[in-house]
Design an enzyme around this catalytic site. Structure first.
Site, PDB file in Angstrom:
ATOM      1  N   ASP A 268       0.887  -1.147   0.000  1.00 55.54           N
ATOM      2  CA  ASP A 268       0.000   0.000   0.000  1.00 55.54           C
ATOM      3  C   ASP A 268       0.941   1.216   0.000  1.00 55.54           C
ATOM      4  O   ASP A 268       2.111   1.099   0.376  1.00 55.54           O
ATOM      5  CB  ASP A 268      -0.868  -0.048   1.279  1.00 55.54           C
ATOM      6  CG  ASP A 268      -1.687   1.198   1.453  1.00 55.54           C
ATOM      7  OD1 ASP A 268      -2.320   1.634   0.479  1.00 55.54           O
ATOM      8  OD2 ASP A 268      -1.691   1.762   2.574  1.00 55.54           O
ATOM      9  N   LEU A 269       0.451   2.376  -0.439  1.00 59.11           N
ATOM     10  CA  LEU A 269       1.338   3.548  -0.540  1.00 59.11           C
ATOM     11  C   LEU A 269       1.190   4.479   0.676  1.00 59.11           C
ATOM     12  O   LEU A 269       2.132   4.656   1.457  1.00 59.11           O
ATOM     13  CB  LEU A 269       1.023   4.296  -1.842  1.00 59.11           C
ATOM     14  CG  LEU A 269       1.762   5.603  -2.079  1.00 59.11           C
ATOM     15  CD1 LEU A 269       3.263   5.385  -2.211  1.00 59.11           C
ATOM     16  CD2 LEU A 269       1.237   6.297  -3.346  1.00 59.11           C
ATOM     17  N   ASP A 270      -0.033   5.038   0.822  1.00 55.12           N
ATOM     18  CA  ASP A 270      -0.263   6.031   1.871  1.00 55.12           C
ATOM     19  C   ASP A 270      -0.192   5.371   3.246  1.00 55.12           C
ATOM     20  O   ASP A 270      -0.964   4.456   3.537  1.00 55.12           O
ATOM     21  CB  ASP A 270      -1.640   6.692   1.677  1.00 55.12           C
ATOM     22  CG  ASP A 270      -1.724   7.473   0.368  1.00 55.12           C
ATOM     23  OD1 ASP A 270      -0.811   8.259   0.108  1.00 55.12           O
ATOM     24  OD2 ASP A 270      -2.703   7.289  -0.382  1.00 55.12           O
TER      25      ASP A 270
ATOM     26  N   THR B 160       1.226  10.443   3.949  1.00 55.78           N
ATOM     27  CA  THR B 160       0.444  11.473   3.254  1.00 55.78           C
ATOM     28  C   THR B 160      -0.792  11.862   4.059  1.00 55.78           C
ATOM     29  O   THR B 160      -1.468  12.824   3.703  1.00 55.78           O
ATOM     30  CB  THR B 160      -0.027  10.949   1.875  1.00 55.78           C
ATOM     31  OG1 THR B 160      -0.444   9.604   2.059  1.00 55.78           O
ATOM     32  CG2 THR B 160       1.069  11.037   0.838  1.00 55.78           C
TER      33      THR B 160
ATOM     34  N   LYS C  19      -8.491   6.847   6.615  1.00 54.93           N
ATOM     35  CA  LYS C  19      -7.311   6.116   6.146  1.00 54.93           C
ATOM     36  C   LYS C  19      -7.724   4.887   5.341  1.00 54.93           C
ATOM     37  O   LYS C  19      -8.514   4.069   5.814  1.00 54.93           O
ATOM     38  CB  LYS C  19      -6.415   5.705   7.323  1.00 54.93           C
ATOM     39  CG  LYS C  19      -5.674   6.897   7.887  1.00 54.93           C
ATOM     40  CD  LYS C  19      -4.596   6.499   8.876  1.00 54.93           C
ATOM     41  CE  LYS C  19      -3.911   7.758   9.401  1.00 54.93           C
ATOM     42  NZ  LYS C  19      -3.069   7.490  10.552  1.00 54.93           N
ATOM     43  N   GLY C  20      -7.202   4.776   4.146  1.00 51.93           N
ATOM     44  CA  GLY C  20      -7.492   3.618   3.294  1.00 51.93           C
ATOM     45  C   GLY C  20      -8.840   3.708   2.583  1.00 51.93           C
ATOM     46  O   GLY C  20      -9.190   2.832   1.808  1.00 51.93           O
TER      47      GLY C  20
ATOM     48  N   ARG D 128     -11.662   8.474  -2.103  1.00 54.81           N
ATOM     49  CA  ARG D 128     -11.890   9.919  -2.002  1.00 54.81           C
ATOM     50  C   ARG D 128     -13.370  10.250  -1.787  1.00 54.81           C
ATOM     51  O   ARG D 128     -13.720  11.036  -0.901  1.00 54.81           O
ATOM     52  CB  ARG D 128     -11.381  10.591  -3.284  1.00 54.81           C
ATOM     53  CG  ARG D 128     -11.293  12.089  -3.182  1.00 54.81           C
ATOM     54  CD  ARG D 128     -10.825  12.695  -4.492  1.00 54.81           C
ATOM     55  NE  ARG D 128      -9.560  12.127  -4.954  1.00 54.81           N
ATOM     56  CZ  ARG D 128      -9.060  12.296  -6.180  1.00 54.81           C
ATOM     57  NH1 ARG D 128      -9.706  13.024  -7.054  1.00 54.81           N
ATOM     58  NH2 ARG D 128      -7.905  11.751  -6.513  1.00 54.81           N
TER      59      ARG D 128
ATOM     60  N   SER E  35      -2.632   0.643  -4.316  1.00 50.83           N
ATOM     61  CA  SER E  35      -3.141   1.796  -3.566  1.00 50.83           C
ATOM     62  C   SER E  35      -4.493   2.255  -4.087  1.00 50.83           C
ATOM     63  O   SER E  35      -4.751   2.189  -5.286  1.00 50.83           O
ATOM     64  CB  SER E  35      -2.133   2.951  -3.703  1.00 50.83           C
ATOM     65  OG  SER E  35      -2.691   4.167  -3.247  1.00 50.83           O
ATOM     66  N   ALA E  36      -5.321   2.779  -3.175  1.00 48.71           N
ATOM     67  CA  ALA E  36      -6.619   3.342  -3.567  1.00 48.71           C
ATOM     68  C   ALA E  36      -6.457   4.724  -4.183  1.00 48.71           C
ATOM     69  O   ALA E  36      -7.393   5.264  -4.776  1.00 48.71           O
ATOM     70  CB  ALA E  36      -7.517   3.451  -2.335  1.00 48.71           C
ATOM     71  N   SER E  37      -5.280   5.307  -4.062  1.00 47.34           N
ATOM     72  CA  SER E  37      -5.105   6.708  -4.455  1.00 47.34           C
ATOM     73  C   SER E  37      -4.941   6.891  -5.954  1.00 47.34           C
ATOM     74  O   SER E  37      -4.160   6.204  -6.601  1.00 47.34           O
ATOM     75  CB  SER E  37      -3.883   7.296  -3.757  1.00 47.34           C
ATOM     76  OG  SER E  37      -3.634   8.595  -4.271  1.00 47.34           O
ATOM     77  N   LYS E  38      -5.668   7.887  -6.477  1.00 48.43           N
ATOM     78  CA  LYS E  38      -5.494   8.254  -7.891  1.00 48.43           C
ATOM     79  C   LYS E  38      -4.257   9.127  -8.062  1.00 48.43           C
ATOM     80  O   LYS E  38      -3.840   9.416  -9.175  1.00 48.43           O
ATOM     81  CB  LYS E  38      -6.735   8.996  -8.383  1.00 48.43           C
ATOM     82  CG  LYS E  38      -7.967   8.095  -8.385  1.00 48.43           C
ATOM     83  CD  LYS E  38      -9.170   8.759  -9.006  1.00 48.43           C
ATOM     84  CE  LYS E  38     -10.280   7.716  -9.153  1.00 48.43           C
ATOM     85  NZ  LYS E  38     -11.532   8.243  -9.581  1.00 48.43           N
ATOM     86  N   ASN E  39      -3.694   9.563  -6.953  1.00 45.26           N
ATOM     87  CA  ASN E  39      -2.491  10.408  -7.009  1.00 45.26           C
ATOM     88  C   ASN E  39      -1.207   9.607  -6.850  1.00 45.26           C
ATOM     89  O   ASN E  39      -0.124  10.194  -6.758  1.00 45.26           O
ATOM     90  CB  ASN E  39      -2.557  11.473  -5.913  1.00 45.26           C
ATOM     91  CG  ASN E  39      -3.665  12.471  -6.163  1.00 45.26           C
ATOM     92  OD1 ASN E  39      -3.674  13.155  -7.186  1.00 45.26           O
ATOM     93  ND2 ASN E  39      -4.629  12.550  -5.257  1.00 45.26           N
TER      94      ASN E  39
ATOM     95  N   LYS F 246     -10.985  -1.460  -1.231  1.00 49.19           N
ATOM     96  CA  LYS F 246     -10.629  -2.373  -0.156  1.00 49.19           C
ATOM     97  C   LYS F 246     -11.768  -2.320   0.870  1.00 49.19           C
ATOM     98  O   LYS F 246     -12.293  -1.236   1.082  1.00 49.19           O
ATOM     99  CB  LYS F 246      -9.312  -1.926   0.510  1.00 49.19           C
ATOM    100  CG  LYS F 246      -8.116  -1.888  -0.458  1.00 49.19           C
ATOM    101  CD  LYS F 246      -6.910  -1.207   0.191  1.00 49.19           C
ATOM    102  CE  LYS F 246      -5.784  -1.012  -0.813  1.00 49.19           C
ATOM    103  NZ  LYS F 246      -4.619  -0.281  -0.307  1.00 49.19           N
TER     104      LYS F 246
ATOM    105  N   GLU G  42       0.353  -3.318   4.645  1.00 49.09           N
ATOM    106  CA  GLU G  42      -0.824  -2.437   4.724  1.00 49.09           C
ATOM    107  C   GLU G  42      -0.911  -1.743   6.086  1.00 49.09           C
ATOM    108  O   GLU G  42      -0.618  -2.350   7.104  1.00 49.09           O
ATOM    109  CB  GLU G  42      -2.090  -3.286   4.575  1.00 49.09           C
ATOM    110  CG  GLU G  42      -2.833  -3.093   3.308  1.00 49.09           C
ATOM    111  CD  GLU G  42      -3.471  -1.729   3.087  1.00 49.09           C
ATOM    112  OE1 GLU G  42      -3.862  -1.480   1.941  1.00 49.09           O
ATOM    113  OE2 GLU G  42      -3.600  -0.891   4.039  1.00 49.09           O
ATOM    114  N   ASP G  43      -1.364  -0.483   6.074  1.00 46.63           N
ATOM    115  CA  ASP G  43      -1.531   0.221   7.360  1.00 46.63           C
ATOM    116  C   ASP G  43      -2.997   0.377   7.760  1.00 46.63           C
ATOM    117  O   ASP G  43      -3.276   0.898   8.837  1.00 46.63           O
ATOM    118  CB  ASP G  43      -0.878   1.616   7.304  1.00 46.63           C
ATOM    119  CG  ASP G  43      -1.668   2.580   6.458  1.00 46.63           C
ATOM    120  OD1 ASP G  43      -2.097   2.188   5.335  1.00 46.63           O
ATOM    121  OD2 ASP G  43      -1.895   3.717   6.897  1.00 46.63           O
TER     122      ASP G  43
END
Ligand code: BG6
Ligand code: MG
Length: 223
Positions: A9-11, A17, A45-46, A49, A114-118, A145, A169-170
């Site tokens: 996972d990223l964030d 972030t 978190k996770g 958006r 990651s769930a992030s589009k960024n 997720k 994963e966090d």
């Protein structure tokens, strides 16, 4: 299991972030006339958006039509992007670079789930793009997720069977997503926030490939 790939996972795993998401959501809440606390931010978190926006509006007791929600989500994202554009490689969490390099030197494939589009922008700002063999982000998945889609797509992109991938994963929903995909998962953070994780480590400082292999081997023996 034969360890062949690691999906991150990223964030909250590679970089913190959450603080930038928090400032951007708080500014939006304030502009709508209510406050948004750091405790409230934990709930995001996770979370995607648009679901994050729903939680924020619920806290502010505001109900809005879909088009206005999309406009607010886009305003929040513009603020968030203005913060993450300024990020530098100094913000990579401790031990991450060393761990990624060790995995890659050992021939273990690496991916982001990651769930992030960024995610592409964040990896680029951190100079991390070349250290991942695959990137599955919020632009490529349709199910959030704890659905395992993001991690299964990661395993598929790497051409490795899910059972031979380990996930880091966090967020509790992310741990559940890994398990739903049949992948062992190491939680990153505090055990009290990740009660569904079999193992939780505080981060990658002082954590290497031999530590990972030891955890996974003990699991095999316990079976
Ligand atoms: C997750 C974060 O990784 O991505 C969430 O933990 C965030 O807080 C989600 O809402 C979506 O991110 P973005 O960058 O597409 O708004
Ligand atoms: Mg996360």
């Amino acid at each position: 299991m034969t360890l062949q790939a690691a999906i991150f996972d990223l964030d909250g795993v590679i970089v913190d972030t959450a603080k930038y998401h928090y400032i951007a959501w708080k500014e939006l809440a304030n502009s709508l006339g209510f406050d948004f606390s750091e405790t409230d931010n934990e709930r995001l978190k996770g979370v995607s958006r648009l679901t994050s926006l729903d939680i924020l509006l619920e806290i502010g007791n505001i109900s809005l039509p879909e088009d206005q929600k999309l406009e607010l989500a886009s305003q929040k994202n513009d603020r968030y992007v203005s913060y993450i554009e300024k990020m530098t490689p100094d913000e990579i969490l401790p031990g991450v670079l060393e761990f990624l390099s060790e995995l890659r030197a050992a021939g273990i494939k690496t991916a982001i789930g990651s769930a992030s589009k960024n995610a592409p922008l964040i990896l680029e700002r951190l100079h991390l793009t070349p250290l991942f063999d695959a990137l599955i982000d919020g632009n490529l998945v349709s199910k959030a997720k704890p659905d395992p889609e993001v991690f299964l797509k990661g395993a598929e992109a790497l051409n490795i069977a899910p059972v031979n991938c380990v996930v880091f994963e966090d967020a509790a929903a992310g741990v559940e997503a890994a398990h739903n995909g049949g992948m062992p998962c190491i939680g990153i953070g505090q055990p009290q926030n990740l009660s569904n994780a079999r193992w939780v480590i505080p981060g990658f400082q002082h954590f290497g490939l031999s530590d990972l292999q030891q955890l996974l081997n003990n699991r095999a023996k316990a079976r």
